[in-house]
Design a protein around this motif. Structure first.
Motif, PDB file in Angstrom:
ATOM      1  N   ARG A   1       0.828  -1.213   0.000  1.00 30.91           N
ATOM      2  CA  ARG A   1       0.000   0.000   0.000  1.00 30.91           C
ATOM      3  C   ARG A   1       0.863   1.265   0.000  1.00 30.91           C
ATOM      4  O   ARG A   1       1.770   1.411   0.805  1.00 30.91           O
TER       5      ARG A   1
ATOM      6  N   ILE B   1      -7.580   8.354 -11.399  1.00 30.06           N
ATOM      7  CA  ILE B   1      -7.262   7.419 -10.318  1.00 30.06           C
ATOM      8  C   ILE B   1      -8.385   6.397 -10.269  1.00 30.06           C
ATOM      9  O   ILE B   1      -9.557   6.766 -10.147  1.00 30.06           O
ATOM     10  N   ASP B   2      -8.012   5.144 -10.403  1.00 27.35           N
ATOM     11  CA  ASP B   2      -9.027   4.104 -10.503  1.00 27.35           C
ATOM     12  C   ASP B   2      -9.763   3.943  -9.173  1.00 27.35           C
ATOM     13  O   ASP B   2      -9.201   3.518  -8.171  1.00 27.35           O
TER      14      ASP B   2
ATOM     15  N   GLU C   1      -1.471  -1.121  -4.196  1.00 33.47           N
ATOM     16  CA  GLU C   1      -2.763  -0.532  -3.822  1.00 33.47           C
ATOM     17  C   GLU C   1      -2.490   0.909  -3.445  1.00 33.47           C
ATOM     18  O   GLU C   1      -1.512   1.185  -2.760  1.00 33.47           O
ATOM     19  N   VAL C   2      -3.361   1.834  -3.886  1.00 44.07           N
ATOM     20  CA  VAL C   2      -3.092   3.208  -3.495  1.00 44.07           C
ATOM     21  C   VAL C   2      -4.182   3.766  -2.586  1.00 44.07           C
ATOM     22  O   VAL C   2      -5.358   3.430  -2.705  1.00 44.07           O
TER      23      VAL C   2
ATOM     24  N   LEU D   1       0.620   8.224  -8.303  1.00 49.56           N
ATOM     25  CA  LEU D   1      -0.318   7.199  -7.811  1.00 49.56           C
ATOM     26  C   LEU D   1      -0.789   6.311  -8.962  1.00 49.56           C
ATOM     27  O   LEU D   1      -0.926   5.097  -8.802  1.00 49.56           O
ATOM     28  N   ILE D   2      -1.013   6.933 -10.129  1.00 52.50           N
ATOM     29  CA  ILE D   2      -1.440   6.145 -11.289  1.00 52.50           C
ATOM     30  C   ILE D   2      -0.313   5.177 -11.689  1.00 52.50           C
ATOM     31  O   ILE D   2      -0.552   4.005 -11.948  1.00 52.50           O
TER      32      ILE D   2
ATOM     33  N   SER E   1     -10.011   0.403  -7.320  1.00 52.90           N
ATOM     34  CA  SER E   1      -8.886  -0.169  -6.578  1.00 52.90           C
ATOM     35  C   SER E   1      -8.277   0.823  -5.585  1.00 52.90           C
ATOM     36  O   SER E   1      -7.535   0.423  -4.703  1.00 52.90           O
ATOM     37  N   ALA E   2      -8.583   2.112  -5.723  1.00 55.95           N
ATOM     38  CA  ALA E   2      -8.002   3.080  -4.775  1.00 55.95           C
ATOM     39  C   ALA E   2      -8.897   3.205  -3.544  1.00 55.95           C
ATOM     40  O   ALA E   2     -10.099   2.999  -3.620  1.00 55.95           O
TER      41      ALA E   2
ATOM     42  N   GLN F   1      -0.376   2.341  -9.215  1.00 59.61           N
ATOM     43  CA  GLN F   1      -1.469   1.392  -9.497  1.00 59.61           C
ATOM     44  C   GLN F   1      -1.057   0.479 -10.642  1.00 59.61           C
ATOM     45  O   GLN F   1      -1.279  -0.724 -10.607  1.00 59.61           O
ATOM     46  N   GLU F   2      -0.422   1.086 -11.664  1.00 57.87           N
ATOM     47  CA  GLU F   2       0.002   0.280 -12.817  1.00 57.87           C
ATOM     48  C   GLU F   2       1.115  -0.696 -12.439  1.00 57.87           C
ATOM     49  O   GLU F   2       1.252  -1.755 -13.037  1.00 57.87           O
TER      50      GLU F   2
END
Ligand code: IYR
Length: 326
Positions: free
Chosen positions: A31, A99-100, A62-63, A53-54, A103-104, A57-58
């Motif tokens: 995280r 920002i997804d 986990e963000v 953050l993107i 999943s965020a 995630q990629e």
């Protein structure tokens, strides 16, 4: 690009490289977070860490986005109600930016920072830390105002956030480095683990190439700018055709390409009429920089292209803001 390269892209520094390599080797379930004092409108300063953050995630992490309402309160940004409202708007703009959401994790500071256990740990940290140390950690965040007691509590809470949000990586602009160094020193004093930190660069002031781009002074680009305003701001940006020989001025146009545009697009097309060389496509920032410095790419063409890509990046957030306000 492997996970380590993606985590490190455009980072100004990591503390420590070894710890980040370990994280990159097994990113699943790890995280990372950025904390933001809520403000109603996102600007490029927020978006630089959002890009990171993107990336994270990629890379498979986990963000966590901390909407630091209590911190904003301690920093004199308004009443709790006002701060709550701007935090909601901020969250909506981050999601619109990319920002997804699934999943965020978006967390309000007040959801956990007012609990008894957190408060007791905070008091333990207050007892551990000298006033002088806490004040030094805050120097770049609090600015020039006269420090209040709240301003020395602030970095101690930021330290505890890393433990209480169960994080493996703390992310922030380079202006957060002293707080993160304080956290690395102090968390073990409470029996908690040290976590690595990653710092993003700060973009120079748009019109002078000096200091930092900030929303309180000078010109910044935000989710509120119309296409025309954005073009106007970018057109008036400082953009010397060759690197500053003394080396103390930055080229903010290049910085915006490097930190904001290239991370989000796989190729950049500069549209030019045939008599000026025709269209040119760049897949890497370094080629664009080299062309600008050799005179192959005219600053006016670089600026026009920059404005249109930035416009595309902020358009969904701008739309969201309109929706919220209507
Ligand atoms: N100090 C940040 C806001 C902030 C960041 C984190 I990471 C926290 O845990 C809490 C607050 C700022 O200057 O915006």
């Amino acid at each position: 690009m492997d996970a380590y390269e993606r985590i490190m892209r455009n980072a100004e520094e990591v503390v420590t490289d070894e710890e980040v390599r370990e994280l990159a080797a097994d990113p699943a379930g790890k995280r990372a977070y950025v904390g933001y004092e809520p403000s109603g409108v996102l600007h490029l300063g927020h978006l630089l860490t959002a890009n990171k953050l993107i990336d994270l995630q990629e890379a498979g992490l986990e963000v966590v986005v901390l909407l630091a309402d209590v911190h904003a309160y301690l920093n004199g940004k308004g009443t709790f109600e006002e701060i709550r409202e701007t935090a909601e708007q901020m969250k909506a703009q981050f999601i619109a930016y990319g920002i997804d959401e699934d999943s965020a994790e978006f967390v309000y500071g007040s959801e956990f920072q007012l609990e008894k256990e957190y408060t007791l740990d905070l008091h333990a940290l207050e007892l551990e830390t000298t006033l002088n140390r806490a004040q030094r950690a805050m120097a770049e965040i609090q600015g020039g105002e006269t420090a209040k007691v709240s301003h020395v509590v602030y970095p101690l809470m930021q330290t505890l956030d890393i433990e209480y949000l169960d994080l493996d990586l703390a992310v922030g602009g380079i202006d957060q480095r002293k707080v993160h160094m304080l956290a690395r020193e102090e968390l073990p004093e409470l029996g908690y683990e040290v976590r690595p930190a990653l710092h993003t660069p700060i973009v120079a002031d748009l019109t002078t190439g000096e200091g930092k781009m900030s929303s309180s002074e000078g010109v910044t680009i935000s989710m509120e700018d119309s296409t025309d305003e954005l073009e106007e701001k970018v057109n008036s940006a400082f953009c010397p055709p060759t690197a500053d020989p003394e080396g103390d001025l930055e080229n903010p146009v290049l910085e915006l390409f490097e930190y904001h545009v290239f991370p989000r697009f796989s190729e950049i097309v500069v549209e030019r009429p045939d008599e000026y060389g025709g269209n040119v496509t760049y897949e890497q920032y370094e080629s664009l920089e080299a062309d600008l410095e050799s005179g192959e790419l005219h600053p006016a063409d670089a600026k026009g292209t920059l404005a249109s890509y930035l416009d595309e990046l902020i358009a969904p957030g701008r739309e969201k803001l309109r929706e919220i306000r209507s």
